[in-house]
Design an enzyme around this catalytic site. Structure first.
Site, PDB file in Angstrom:
ATOM      1  N   GLU A 165      -3.641 -15.748   1.253  1.00 14.49           N
ATOM      2  CA  GLU A 165      -5.023 -16.049   1.668  1.00 14.49           C
ATOM      3  C   GLU A 165      -5.348 -17.540   1.606  1.00 14.49           C
ATOM      4  OE1 GLU A 165      -7.030 -11.779   0.365  1.00 14.49           O
ATOM      5  OE2 GLU A 165      -7.714 -13.606  -0.620  1.00 14.49           O
ATOM      6  N   GLU A 362      -2.529  -6.336   1.010  1.00 14.03           N
ATOM      7  CA  GLU A 362      -3.595  -5.994   0.065  1.00 14.03           C
ATOM      8  C   GLU A 362      -4.635  -5.142   0.767  1.00 14.03           C
ATOM      9  OE1 GLU A 362      -5.607  -9.140  -2.086  1.00 14.03           O
ATOM     10  OE2 GLU A 362      -3.721 -10.247  -2.365  1.00 14.03           O
TER      11      GLU A 362
END
Length: 459
Positions: A165, A362
């Site tokens: 991320e 995720e």
């Protein structure tokens, strides 16, 4: 009864990060920005719980990995800590090498493939003080760190990721004040984002030149849904998508930035500084595997009011967030639950990004005060099972429709420290008693075990 069958070689597992699980008081490591920020402002962390109060994976990894095996994992994503592996002079910490070697070897001994990520928000403080990823020097030091990690572990680790991320430190640290260094300056933010991509590409170039496994990156892709089909709402959605998805996805997969984004930043005098040789670097170093983190959609609408000209330039100058009536919510986290978003991401990757090999790296549901749901000593987290089931239903549909999705990892295996949210919301298959560190499987762990062992999603 409906049964959806996933491929036999599908990756089932979970993900975690070094900073959130190892504990900063265990072993030798230099300070990260999280250690420093907590020391400065403990009040900004839920219940003033800082990065020393983790699930102690550092001492309990053998127990955790055995539990992973017992509950159906064939893969697990972890991160290395730059601050643990190297000291401030760039010298190797042999204690850390022994630790990570043993973690990797234990995973392999349990037939769990290690997916290793190099950077998960945990910049060493001494490097942040040199500018962090605003600095080309720090970019080069990150490349050096990656080279060392590859040389140490690539004989066994065949799946690597450069960043998790990468947009989050940009948003949190340089735009919206929820990560250290708590800067609100878009010009600096875009420089950090650009240099992060340069760092990623340089590491990919080195890996492909010297190793034969797979290397990729993990992006949190958040579909930008317009309130309506009105042209102004569509434009707001398009610009939101440019900032929060395509600013990383396009250079990662296509090797170039969207023209619309370049033109917008140029118009507002916010283009980052670049070097002529960057163009070929960006173009010529593709990834082999894309990790996709998905938690919630982003819904937007046209601006209701013109931003004040003296306010800091932000992506929000071009759209307002939209709260759709009737949306399903995880009220504990304040996030919308929209299972179809995972399908929309996959179709976008199929149709617009060469149907790149990817996996869900995720997805998960954080819930507060889970002790309310204990029955006969076990947390009955049916809400988490429903959450996973709903997303996997749409992921299976994407598979059937030709998307190259290779696996699903839940965030996370055992409850862990969640940055400034600390332990406010719990995400794990296993609960963790913060006093004793004792682990207890939740109902979802048993459900996932059956799914992973049969490859069948049954309802």
């Amino acid at each position: 009864m409906t049964t959806r069958t996933f491929p036999k070689d599908f990756y089932w597992g979970s993900a975690a990060s070094a900073e959130q699980t190892e504990g900063n008081q265990h072993g030798t490591k230099v300070k990260t920005i999280w250690d420093h920020w907590y020391n400065l402002e403990p009040n900004r962390f839920f219940d003033e719980v800082g990065p020393s109060e983790t699930s102690d994976f550092y001492h309990r990894y053998k127990e955790d990995i055995k539990n992973m095996k017992d509950f159906g994992h064939n893969s697990f994503r972890l991160s290395l800590s730059w601050a643990r592996l190297l000291d401030e002079s760039g010298q190797l910490n042999r204690e850390a090498v022994t630790f990570y070697n043993d973690v990797i070897d234990t995973l392999i001994a349990h037939e769990i493939e290690p997916f290793v990520n190099l950077f998960h928000f945990d910049m060493p403080l001494y490097l942040q003080e040199q500018g962090g990823f605003e600095s080309r020097k720090v970019v080069d030091l990150y490349v050096d760190y990656a080279k060392i990690a590859f040389s140490l572990f690539s004989d066994r680790v065949k799946v690597w990721f450069t960043f998790n991320e990468p947009i989050v430190p940009v948003e949190g640290g340089y735009l919206y004040d929820f990560h250290y260094p708590n800067v609100v300056d878009a010009k600096r933010a875009f420089q950090v984002a650009y240099h992060t991509m340069i760092a990623h590409k340089k590491v990919c170039a080195h890996y492909h030149d010297h190793y034969d496994g797979k290397i990729g990156i993990i992006l949190n892709l958040t579909p930008s849904y317009p309130r309506s089909q009105h042209p102004s709402d569509l434009k707001a959605s398009h610009i939101c998508d440019l900032f929060f998805n395509r600013s990383f996805l396009d250079p990662v997969v296509k090797g170039e930035y969207p023209e619309d984004l370049i033109n917008l930043l140029k118009e507002y005098d916010h283009l980052p500084e670049t070097k002529p040789e960057d163009t070929l670097l960006l173009k010529n170093n593709p990834i082999d595997f894309l990790g996709v983190n998905y938690y919630q959609p982003r819904r937007v609408k046209a601006k209701t009011h013109t931003p004040h000209p003296d306010s800091p330039f932000l992506p929000d100058w071009f759209f307002d967030n939209y709260e759709m009536p009737g949306r399903k919510m995880n009220v504990y986290r304040g996030w919308e639950i929209y299972e179809k978003g995972i399908y929309d991401i996959m179709i976008n990757l199929r149709d617009n990004y060469n149907n790149i090999d990817c996996f869900i790296s995720e997805n998960g549901m954080g819930v507060q005060n889970e002790a309310r749901f204990i029955k006969d000593g076990r947390i009955e987290d049916d809400y988490r099972i429903d959450f996973i089931y709903g997303h996997l239903t749409w992921l299976h549909r994407a598979l059937i429709e030709g998307c190259n999705v290779k696996g699903y990892h839940l965030w996370t295996f055992m409850d862990n420290w969640s940055w400034a949210n600390a332990y406010k919301n719990r995400y794990g298959f296993f609960s963790v008693d913060l006093e004793t560190k004792h682990r207890t499987a939740k109902k979802s762990a048993f459900w996932f075990k059956q799914l992973a062992e049969t490859n069948e999603l049954v309802h």
